[in-house]
Design a protein around this motif. Structure first.
Motif, short mmCIF file in Angstrom:
data_model
loop_
_atom_site.label_atom_id
_atom_site.label_comp_id
_atom_site.label_asym_id
_atom_site.label_seq_id
_atom_site.Cartn_x
_atom_site.Cartn_y
_atom_site.Cartn_z
N GLU A 7 -3.82 -2.34 -0.17
CA GLU A 7 -3.38 -2.29 1.23
C GLU A 7 -1.97 -1.72 1.32
O GLU A 7 -1.68 -0.91 2.20
CB GLU A 7 -3.40 -3.68 1.86
N LEU A 8 -1.10 -2.13 0.41
CA LEU A 8 0.27 -1.64 0.42
C LEU A 8 0.30 -0.13 0.18
O LEU A 8 1.09 0.59 0.79
CB LEU A 8 1.12 -2.37 -0.62
N GLU A 9 -0.59 0.36 -0.67
CA GLU A 9 -0.69 1.81 -0.86
C GLU A 9 -1.06 2.51 0.45
O GLU A 9 -0.52 3.56 0.79
CB GLU A 9 -1.74 2.14 -1.93
N GLN A 10 -1.97 1.90 1.21
CA GLN A 10 -2.36 2.47 2.50
C GLN A 10 -1.20 2.43 3.49
O GLN A 10 -1.00 3.37 4.25
CB GLN A 10 -3.56 1.71 3.07
N TYR A 14 0.47 5.67 5.21
CA TYR A 14 0.59 5.74 6.67
C TYR A 14 2.03 6.10 7.06
O TYR A 14 2.25 7.02 7.86
CB TYR A 14 0.18 4.41 7.31
N TRP A 15 3.00 5.39 6.50
CA TRP A 15 4.39 5.64 6.86
C TRP A 15 4.89 6.96 6.30
O TRP A 15 5.79 7.57 6.88
CB TRP A 15 5.28 4.46 6.47
N ARG A 16 4.33 7.46 5.21
CA ARG A 16 4.68 8.79 4.72
C ARG A 16 4.26 9.85 5.73
O ARG A 16 4.94 10.87 5.89
CB ARG A 16 4.03 9.07 3.37
N THR A 17 3.15 9.61 6.41
CA THR A 17 2.69 10.54 7.45
C THR A 17 3.57 10.43 8.70
O THR A 17 3.93 11.44 9.30
CB THR A 17 1.23 10.23 7.82
N LEU A 35 9.21 0.22 1.32
CA LEU A 35 7.86 -0.14 0.88
C LEU A 35 7.64 0.22 -0.59
O LEU A 35 6.97 -0.53 -1.31
CB LEU A 35 6.82 0.56 1.76
N ALA A 36 8.21 1.32 -1.04
CA ALA A 36 8.07 1.73 -2.44
C ALA A 36 8.75 0.73 -3.36
O ALA A 36 8.24 0.42 -4.45
CB ALA A 36 8.65 3.12 -2.64
#
Length: 71
Positions: A7-10, A14-17, A35-36
């Protein structure tokens, strides 16, 4: 409620977009950077999940924002 590594990867994607890297150095946005760090700590401590209540307020808000848009 917990958040899992997948989920954290998602959330990160999302925030990278939403907040793409900037500049010639392609620096991460502050949101993605926070987040990273969380992702790296979970990997380092071999955590598959972490409670949302344990997150700093910024990361918790980012996760909750992702969950709202994903619903």
């Amino acid at each position: 409620m917990d958040i899992t590594l997948p989920e954290l990867e998602q959330v990160i994607n999302y925030w990278r977009t939403e907040r793409p890297s900037t500049g010639e150095e392609r620096a991460l946005s502050p949101e993605v950077n926070d987040l990273a760090k969380l992702y790296a700590l979970m990997i380092f401590h071999k955590q598959k999940t972490t409670p949302l209540e344990a997150l700093d307020p910024v990361c918790r808000q980012l996760v909750e924002g992702w969950r709202k848009q994903a619903a």
